[in-house]
Design a protein around this motif. Sequence first.
Motif, mmCIF file in Angstrom:
data_model
loop_
_atom_site.group_PDB
_atom_site.id
_atom_site.type_symbol
_atom_site.label_atom_id
_atom_site.label_comp_id
_atom_site.label_asym_id
_atom_site.label_seq_id
_atom_site.Cartn_x
_atom_site.Cartn_y
_atom_site.Cartn_z
ATOM 1 N N THR A 64 4.105 94.185 -110.180
ATOM 2 C CA THR A 64 4.797 92.944 -110.524
ATOM 3 C C THR A 64 4.707 91.940 -109.380
ATOM 4 O OG1 THR A 64 6.288 94.228 -111.911
ATOM 5 C CG2 THR A 64 6.990 92.001 -111.343
ATOM 6 N N GLU A 65 4.787 92.438 -108.148
ATOM 7 C CA GLU A 65 4.726 91.551 -106.984
ATOM 8 C C GLU A 65 3.299 91.279 -106.517
ATOM 9 O OE1 GLU A 65 7.206 93.458 -104.088
ATOM 10 O OE2 GLU A 65 9.050 93.034 -105.194
ATOM 11 N N LYS A 66 2.427 92.279 -106.630
ATOM 12 C CA LYS A 66 1.118 92.186 -105.973
ATOM 13 C C LYS A 66 -0.069 92.212 -106.926
ATOM 14 C CE LYS A 66 2.931 94.896 -102.081
ATOM 15 N NZ LYS A 66 2.736 96.125 -101.275
ATOM 16 N N GLU A 68 -1.149 90.171 -109.347
ATOM 17 C CA GLU A 68 -1.827 88.900 -109.660
ATOM 18 C C GLU A 68 -2.324 88.859 -111.112
ATOM 19 O OE1 GLU A 68 -4.200 87.143 -106.591
ATOM 20 O OE2 GLU A 68 -3.195 88.245 -104.998
ATOM 21 N N ARG A 71 -1.255 84.742 -113.978
ATOM 22 C CA ARG A 71 -2.072 83.565 -114.279
ATOM 23 C C ARG A 71 -2.952 83.834 -115.495
ATOM 24 N NH1 ARG A 71 -7.018 82.605 -113.099
ATOM 25 N NH2 ARG A 71 -7.843 80.486 -112.998
ATOM 26 N N GLY A 258 -17.021 98.175 -100.483
ATOM 27 C CA GLY A 258 -16.072 97.695 -99.489
ATOM 28 C C GLY A 258 -14.623 97.744 -99.913
ATOM 29 N N TYR A 259 -14.357 97.919 -101.197
ATOM 30 C CA TYR A 259 -12.967 97.861 -101.672
ATOM 31 C C TYR A 259 -12.263 99.212 -101.519
ATOM 32 C CZ TYR A 259 -13.661 93.176 -103.373
ATOM 33 O OH TYR A 259 -13.902 91.829 -103.429
ATOM 34 N N ASP A 260 -10.964 99.146 -101.213
ATOM 35 C CA ASP A 260 -10.180 100.358 -100.978
ATOM 36 C C ASP A 260 -9.318 100.681 -102.203
ATOM 37 O OD1 ASP A 260 -7.984 98.661 -100.918
ATOM 38 O OD2 ASP A 260 -7.534 98.989 -98.803
ATOM 39 N N TYR A 264 -4.932 95.072 -102.932
ATOM 40 C CA TYR A 264 -5.950 94.072 -102.579
ATOM 41 C C TYR A 264 -7.205 94.270 -103.430
ATOM 42 C CZ TYR A 264 -2.939 92.954 -98.675
ATOM 43 O OH TYR A 264 -1.855 92.567 -97.925
ATOM 44 N N PHE A 265 -7.466 95.505 -103.789
ATOM 45 C CA PHE A 265 -8.565 95.841 -104.719
ATOM 46 C C PHE A 265 -8.163 95.541 -106.164
ATOM 47 C CE2 PHE A 265 -9.475 99.649 -107.461
ATOM 48 C CZ PHE A 265 -10.748 99.290 -107.880
ATOM 49 N N SER A 267 -5.869 93.614 -107.490
ATOM 50 C CA SER A 267 -5.663 92.203 -107.829
ATOM 51 C C SER A 267 -6.994 91.467 -107.957
ATOM 52 C CB SER A 267 -4.769 91.524 -106.783
ATOM 53 O OG SER A 267 -5.339 91.608 -105.492
ATOM 54 N N THR A 268 -7.984 91.898 -107.180
ATOM 55 C CA THR A 268 -9.297 91.241 -107.223
ATOM 56 C C THR A 268 -9.920 91.340 -108.611
ATOM 57 O OG1 THR A 268 -9.676 91.728 -104.880
ATOM 58 C CG2 THR A 268 -11.637 91.247 -106.230
ATOM 59 N N GLU A 271 -8.070 90.106 -113.206
ATOM 60 C CA GLU A 271 -8.438 89.089 -114.184
ATOM 61 C C GLU A 271 -9.595 89.557 -115.071
ATOM 62 O OE1 GLU A 271 -9.241 85.198 -112.599
ATOM 63 O OE2 GLU A 271 -10.124 84.504 -114.468
#
Lengths: 283, 283
Positions: A64-66, A68, A71, A258-260, A264-265, A267-268, A271
Amino acid sequence: MPVAVETVSSVRSFGGEQAVLRHASEVTGTDMTFSVFVPDHAEGAMLPVVWYLSGLTCTQANVTEKGEFRRACAELGLIFVAPDTSPRGEDVPDDADGAYDFGLGAGFYVDATQEPFAQHYRMWSYVTEELPAIIGDCFPADMTRQSIMGHSMGGHGALTIGLTLPERFKAISAFAPIVAPSQVLWGQKALGGYLGDDRAAWRAHDAVALIEDGARVPELLVDQGEADNFLAEQLKPQLLAEACAKAGIDLTLRMQPGYDHSYYFISTFMEDHLRWHAARLTR
Amino acid sequence: MPVAVETVSSVRSFGGEQAVLRHASEVTGTDMTFSVFVPDHAEGAMLPVVWYLSGLTCTQANVTEKGEFRRACAELGLIFVAPDTSPRGEDVPDDADGAYDFGLGAGFYVDATQEPFAQHYRMWSYVTEELPAIIGDCFPADMTRQSIMGHSMGGHGALTIGLTLPERFKAISAFAPIVAPSQVLWGQKALGGYLGDDRAAWRAHDAVALIEDGARVPELLVDQGEADNFLAEQLKPQLLAEACAKAGIDLTLRMQPGYDHSYYFISTFMEDHLRWHAARLTR
């Protein structure tokens, strides 16, 4: 909102309402918390529902927070539901050593049959029966148009639930899922602890085994980071690729250099997944 | 990375690198932590830099995890820098009562002149001098193309720093900024505590007073949630609107119905701000 479902918070975000809700669950015998994002919509409109199942240690709050997702959900007109990952409360038994990979925050989306877990750890029934009924009652949700995704342990949940209920879910995808829990330490500990030593009972909660045993869906989407610390030992996406190839399931497995394993992975690529779901929810 | 700047973490996200870094600050006399997102770019390319200053209680982590800036920064080719909001450490004095609105997490982007704060609380010099030098040294940053934004206390920081250094910053914007700290309780406590009782010294750290005293920029962008709990007592954007109108500064003040003071608000309008900045950074 029915009296039994309490709004913990509701805030405006990306042209919609992001709510956190709590209710007394009959299935788990505990209070359960979940989050729902509802985009603004025409009066009377009923929106498709995307389920997101979270990974080990998470609550509904992490995505919910991270995550993304708002949108894209607002643009595409999707309701986004994020349940918790286990029952919680003082009388809910945890891992004997308090480890992160079993017990609280690690329900693995099964109905436990083993003591002392069988009373509360019923996340399969919670996510597939009780919570969908609440979503259908409380939100402008078109329950004939649902899809499911998840991360890691929640990717396991999304795959196993989606493969078991293919009529319900128009799209199934995952970020770094545990695809074959029977074959990795995380899964062996969890399925053994919740379901007992008879491995036959595990097969209904193992995506690769389900496919081997005949479960079929037209297609799956999986993103997997190549720099994910859990890739080689716990996730093993090649086992899903092999099972799908044999079964004729159209798996799109994207290895992402490169993604972990983190948000951060997730959310990328969130979409991408939501657009893939939306295309299948609006056919 | 120079030896003096330590990489705490660096993860791939949205086609770029999201790093958290730490260094011994000569200005604050403490270790300082900040985050930087660098999108993938052509070899040798130098990218514009967007500064984001955070609000009360935050560290660099809040916007880094919840700000939803990476997608737009990757598309637009912007480096995004997020400093901490105060010095930190065992020997750094805090608010006498441990309140959230002064001391740790509440540096207000000033160089304190009052004891016991003058030694460490030098966030103005840190954000305008020491950290820019590090960014210029360590990253592919075109320091001739910088812009600044911030939230709440950090919106105050962005406005006051931008108004003071208009040649440096090609764009200045804010989310729910404290526009006139001299006229509200948060600001009176902070400016009094850090700068003393002589209100003449406060004017250099009050956006409305700076404009009254002759500071000029061509334009400003401000988003403000109408459901923000701090709107009436602490933020008072109408004071900025009045000052800008008198001074001929083209302020775009967007009141956003239903939005609160949280990152659910900030993340919603982050992309708008980044596009507005990018248009001015690439002229």
